[in-house]
Design a protein around this motif. Sequence first.
Motif, PDB file in Angstrom:
ATOM      1  N   ILE A 478       5.298  -2.456 -20.500  1.00  0.00           N
ATOM      2  CA  ILE A 478       6.215  -3.520 -20.927  1.00  0.00           C
ATOM      3  C   ILE A 478       7.127  -3.908 -19.771  1.00  0.00           C
ATOM      4  O   ILE A 478       7.701  -3.051 -19.101  1.00  0.00           O
ATOM      5  N   ALA A 479       7.263  -5.220 -19.558  1.00  0.00           N
ATOM      6  CA  ALA A 479       8.198  -5.758 -18.568  1.00  0.00           C
ATOM      7  C   ALA A 479       9.144  -6.718 -19.274  1.00  0.00           C
ATOM      8  O   ALA A 479       8.747  -7.447 -20.186  1.00  0.00           O
ATOM      9  N   THR A 480      10.428  -6.731 -18.836  1.00  0.00           N
ATOM     10  CA  THR A 480      11.444  -7.569 -19.474  1.00  0.00           C
ATOM     11  C   THR A 480      12.010  -8.573 -18.470  1.00  0.00           C
ATOM     12  O   THR A 480      12.297  -8.215 -17.326  1.00  0.00           O
ATOM     13  N   ALA A 481      12.167  -9.794 -18.927  1.00  0.00           N
ATOM     14  CA  ALA A 481      12.811 -10.839 -18.112  1.00  0.00           C
ATOM     15  C   ALA A 481      13.970 -11.424 -18.902  1.00  0.00           C
ATOM     16  O   ALA A 481      13.833 -11.727 -20.097  1.00  0.00           O
ATOM     17  N   ASN A 482      15.138 -11.597 -18.232  1.00  0.00           N
ATOM     18  CA  ASN A 482      16.319 -12.164 -18.881  1.00  0.00           C
ATOM     19  C   ASN A 482      16.244 -13.688 -18.775  1.00  0.00           C
ATOM     20  O   ASN A 482      16.340 -14.260 -17.691  1.00  0.00           O
ATOM     21  N   GLU A 483      16.076 -14.337 -19.907  1.00  0.00           N
ATOM     22  CA  GLU A 483      15.889 -15.785 -19.927  1.00  0.00           C
ATOM     23  C   GLU A 483      17.228 -16.542 -19.946  1.00  0.00           C
ATOM     24  O   GLU A 483      17.382 -17.564 -19.292  1.00  0.00           O
ATOM     25  N   ALA A 484      18.184 -16.070 -20.743  1.00  0.00           N
ATOM     26  CA  ALA A 484      19.486 -16.764 -20.851  1.00  0.00           C
ATOM     27  C   ALA A 484      20.507 -15.811 -21.433  1.00  0.00           C
ATOM     28  O   ALA A 484      20.172 -14.901 -22.186  1.00  0.00           O
ATOM     29  N   MET A 485      21.824 -16.040 -21.088  1.00  0.00           N
ATOM     30  CA  MET A 485      22.893 -15.205 -21.610  1.00  0.00           C
ATOM     31  C   MET A 485      24.115 -16.063 -21.875  1.00  0.00           C
ATOM     32  O   MET A 485      24.470 -16.945 -21.098  1.00  0.00           O
ATOM     33  N   ASN A 486      24.797 -15.821 -23.002  1.00  0.00           N
ATOM     34  CA  ASN A 486      25.995 -16.564 -23.364  1.00  0.00           C
ATOM     35  C   ASN A 486      26.985 -15.611 -24.010  1.00  0.00           C
ATOM     36  O   ASN A 486      26.628 -14.824 -24.883  1.00  0.00           O
ATOM     37  N   THR A 487      28.265 -15.695 -23.573  1.00  0.00           N
ATOM     38  CA  THR A 487      29.293 -14.809 -24.104  1.00  0.00           C
ATOM     39  C   THR A 487      30.541 -15.601 -24.444  1.00  0.00           C
ATOM     40  O   THR A 487      31.023 -16.382 -23.642  1.00  0.00           O
ATOM     41  N   THR A 488      31.051 -15.415 -25.658  1.00  0.00           N
ATOM     42  CA  THR A 488      32.349 -15.974 -26.059  1.00  0.00           C
ATOM     43  C   THR A 488      33.284 -14.827 -26.359  1.00  0.00           C
ATOM     44  O   THR A 488      32.919 -13.650 -26.173  1.00  0.00           O
ATOM     45  N   ASP A 489      34.452 -15.146 -26.857  1.00  0.00           N
ATOM     46  CA  ASP A 489      35.414 -14.078 -27.117  1.00  0.00           C
ATOM     47  C   ASP A 489      34.959 -13.159 -28.233  1.00  0.00           C
ATOM     48  O   ASP A 489      35.256 -11.970 -28.234  1.00  0.00           O
ATOM     49  N   LEU A 490      34.248 -13.719 -29.253  1.00  0.00           N
ATOM     50  CA  LEU A 490      33.918 -12.912 -30.414  1.00  0.00           C
ATOM     51  C   LEU A 490      32.420 -12.686 -30.610  1.00  0.00           C
ATOM     52  O   LEU A 490      32.017 -11.992 -31.519  1.00  0.00           O
ATOM     53  N   SER A 492      28.312 -12.533 -28.507  1.00  0.00           N
ATOM     54  CA  SER A 492      27.527 -12.567 -27.276  1.00  0.00           C
ATOM     55  C   SER A 492      26.068 -12.753 -27.644  1.00  0.00           C
ATOM     56  O   SER A 492      25.564 -12.151 -28.598  1.00  0.00           O
ATOM     57  N   THR A 493      25.366 -13.577 -26.869  1.00  0.00           N
ATOM     58  CA  THR A 493      23.958 -13.864 -27.139  1.00  0.00           C
ATOM     59  C   THR A 493      23.180 -13.797 -25.837  1.00  0.00           C
ATOM     60  O   THR A 493      23.669 -14.227 -24.784  1.00  0.00           O
ATOM     61  N   THR A 494      21.986 -13.234 -25.923  1.00  0.00           N
ATOM     62  CA  THR A 494      21.095 -13.234 -24.764  1.00  0.00           C
ATOM     63  C   THR A 494      19.669 -13.433 -25.234  1.00  0.00           C
ATOM     64  O   THR A 494      19.308 -13.065 -26.360  1.00  0.00           O
ATOM     65  N   THR A 495      18.852 -14.038 -24.387  1.00  0.00           N
ATOM     66  CA  THR A 495      17.437 -14.257 -24.696  1.00  0.00           C
ATOM     67  C   THR A 495      16.595 -13.490 -23.689  1.00  0.00           C
ATOM     68  O   THR A 495      16.719 -13.684 -22.482  1.00  0.00           O
ATOM     69  N   LEU A 496      15.749 -12.583 -24.211  1.00  0.00           N
ATOM     70  CA  LEU A 496      14.909 -11.725 -23.359  1.00  0.00           C
ATOM     71  C   LEU A 496      13.437 -11.987 -23.667  1.00  0.00           C
ATOM     72  O   LEU A 496      13.045 -12.189 -24.828  1.00  0.00           O
ATOM     73  N   LYS A 497      12.644 -11.969 -22.602  1.00  0.00           N
ATOM     74  CA  LYS A 497      11.194 -12.145 -22.743  1.00  0.00           C
ATOM     75  C   LYS A 497      10.511 -10.815 -22.413  1.00  0.00           C
ATOM     76  O   LYS A 497      10.678 -10.268 -21.331  1.00  0.00           O
ATOM     77  N   TYR A 498       9.733 -10.311 -23.375  1.00  0.00           N
ATOM     78  CA  TYR A 498       8.999  -9.049 -23.194  1.00  0.00           C
ATOM     79  C   TYR A 498       7.517  -9.366 -23.005  1.00  0.00           C
ATOM     80  O   TYR A 498       6.895 -10.006 -23.868  1.00  0.00           O
ATOM     81  N   THR A 499       6.988  -8.908 -21.896  1.00  0.00           N
ATOM     82  CA  THR A 499       5.557  -9.110 -21.623  1.00  0.00           C
ATOM     83  C   THR A 499       4.845  -7.773 -21.758  1.00  0.00           C
ATOM     84  O   THR A 499       5.121  -6.817 -21.021  1.00  0.00           O
ATOM     85  N   THR A 500       3.921  -7.687 -22.698  1.00  0.00           N
ATOM     86  CA  THR A 500       3.204  -6.442 -22.995  1.00  0.00           C
ATOM     87  C   THR A 500       1.778  -6.539 -22.462  1.00  0.00           C
ATOM     88  O   THR A 500       1.024  -7.451 -22.835  1.00  0.00           O
ATOM     89  N   THR A 501       1.430  -5.616 -21.582  1.00  0.00           N
ATOM     90  CA  THR A 501       0.106  -5.588 -20.963  1.00  0.00           C
ATOM     91  C   THR A 501      -0.641  -4.335 -21.411  1.00  0.00           C
ATOM     92  O   THR A 501      -0.073  -3.233 -21.401  1.00  0.00           O
ATOM     93  N   PRO A 502      -1.910  -4.455 -21.796  1.00  0.00           N
ATOM     94  CA  PRO A 502      -2.673  -3.260 -22.205  1.00  0.00           C
ATOM     95  C   PRO A 502      -2.819  -2.264 -21.058  1.00  0.00           C
ATOM     96  O   PRO A 502      -2.998  -2.652 -19.899  1.00  0.00           O
ATOM     97  N   LYS A 503      -2.732  -1.000 -21.388  1.00  0.00           N
ATOM     98  CA  LYS A 503      -2.968   0.069 -20.413  1.00  0.00           C
ATOM     99  C   LYS A 503      -3.941   1.036 -21.069  1.00  0.00           C
ATOM    100  O   LYS A 503      -3.570   1.787 -21.971  1.00  0.00           O
TER     101      LYS A 503
END
Length: 775
Positions: A478-490, A492-503
């Motif tokens: 599994i590999a993770t890439a951070n697509e987007a992040m947003n933070t306010t006072d109350l 927090s949101t983030t978008t992550l992409k997980y790429t799963t490769t057979p082993k």
Amino acid sequence: MSISRKIIITERENLGSVVGTRLPIRNVFQVGPTTSSVGITTVSSLQQSQARSLTKKLVVSTTSNATALPTISETYEFTNTDYRTATDTTNAPQQSWSAYVSASLSTNIDSDHFTTIDAFYDVNDALSLGITDSTHTANVNYEYNFLIENFENAISSPAYSERILPNMYVIMYAKMAKDVGSQKAVFDDLITLSGTINATQIYPLQNKVFTNLNPSGEYHDLFAQKLIDIQNGIVSVDTTALQAVMANIVIPPEQLSMINDLSAMKEMYPMYNEINLTMDKFSSFSTILRDSNLTLSLINYVINNLMNTKNLLYSEQTLSYASDNTISTNTSIENRTLPVIDILDWWNKTKTDFTPNETNNTNTLVLGIDDETIKIAQKEYAFARTLSYIIFYGKLRKIVQQTQRNFQQIIDGEPAYSETVFYRIDKFKTGSTIPLQTFWVPNSAKMDAIQLIDTQVKYNVGYDYQISSYNIVIGSSIATANEAMNTTDLSSTTTLKYTTTPKISLIQIPVYSISNKIIDDPPLSPEILTIPMKNVNNKIKFYFNNSTGEEQTTFISIDPNDNRNIKITNTMFTTLITDKTTFKSDDIASAFEIYRIATKPTSYSQFSNNLLATVTTDYDKATLTKASSASYEDTIRPNTKYYYVFRSIDFHGHISNPTDVYEIEMVDDDGSIYLRKNIVNIKDLKLNKKDTKIFKKLFYIKPQILQSIINATTLQKNNITNSHDIFTLGSPNILGVAASPVWNKKFKLRFVSKKTGKMFDLNIQLEVENDKENL
């Protein structure tokens, strides 16, 4: 004593008290493999973290076939709705949220191989305990068949390894002269000891019928004579090369049915170990390997290349027996380093380069004919091999598409797809850590079970058999890439992409082990004939004969040290604790013991230290021939009662149970001399002789193990999930995995008298009886 129930493996993680590197996101959501009182388990429901008000939402999921193997890309949005309350850091929420995402939600792991594997029950224990929830069974029967004295003595020399001894399959395949092809020369060298045994005399074999005839000219006898000649320097043979080729014995998948058929020939060998194991019904990968003619290639690669290792957490659940045969369930969880091969590495290294794929003719013997599987593993078939690899890879991609897990399934702890590709059976001398021989048996959906006969064994030598399954596990990286992040006072949101490769990994997993030695059973009590001498009042003559047959009963000792020669546990039938001993006519009597006392006994122990005589059957020390009977003349006083018991001693020094107690008196009534003989009842053994012989002692029929194993295919076909279904569904026969079942068939048995030539026929039909009341 214990038998396995389930094996579970996974990457080492922080599971309970076991320290490792746990997948961070599993900690966050409280999911994935975890420890419990019954081993490693999974939590399938997503639980919200108590530390944060954290939610997860799948945004998009795509599968790409553009890469070498299909990959799955999934985009998730993580939101913390109460971030300021949930964190200790109030001044730098952006930095804290970013650190948290990086440390706990970003998951870059090399592999995840969490999977479950059915371990093996001992088949005899499973039957004894009524276990029906598993079709994965194995066992090894250590069988002494009959005695060929010259052979047994010759092979006992430590100068000769078991590898050089006669191998049943080598002998039988050598008889298929035209079909074996290039293997024929190797087979001939092994069975003739490099041509020193006349090739026209190699096939006469003795059978299991009890006999005292001189085995001169029988193959094992010829083999023994040649070993003696080699040891005495009369002939010269390079036994080192012959031994080396038998280090690995490989069975191609096309020969599995033939191997089972040849098992019937085991009765022609003095001793053997019978290895039985059932096949894995999940066989998608095994099937495409076989269809591509690459099974032997992969086995050769494992034999000739050092496998990498992987640190895995290994859980095994077992049943353990106490001395009173009560059963308890135990679970062990431990770190293990298991051998692993990356299937794509094997495919890339061997599809064009022959060398890593080649059968090593110096340390490996392939039991089979020159079919496609063997030809693919030869240099001159490079084009056919390349084509096979292309076909195999295309089918492998389809299996991966059908079985690979996505990111959600991985963190939820769903087991990876796993199946057995082949079995490895390592044979050790007890106490050694270096395998004496290794047998390689491919898994096949076409076979329910395999029976392997190992005739390369010695008497009274301990052998350990350790069975491993080589399981294909379709794991993931599994590999993770951070697509987007947003933070306010109350929040927090983030978008992550997980790429799963057979082993795809081939992992060697131990599933069964057993340790024992071949020891013959003690003999049956002798048959006694008491003859008075005409007009002689002070002498009595006893004639002794071997008894034939088999019986299980309690051993009765006379002297305190008698137990040292008795096998208390009959390992042929079960490893459960028992006080029964099997007495059997598997070799000849070397002597008969005569005990005599003058006081009427109430127990056999009263004969202790009253051995009158030991009568040997070796009437000619210059030959190996023994008599099947003997006699002894005893001098006694007239009109005096004497009490006798008799025992047999077999070739290996094992003793029989005592006979009934004979009360003997030579009566002299004013010159009228006659014998008075009675049987004295002894409470500690009911062996009172009758004027008739029980027929089952002379003749006994039982089905082979392949006819008695529960047929998993029949269970599935008839939807049988418990014992009561057998009656509900019309009593289908669930026994037997042999190609030709014996049940509900009629057989005619003809018995012919050796003395008179008279005969009679016995018509029988073998049926399975279901005990409905006890189900």
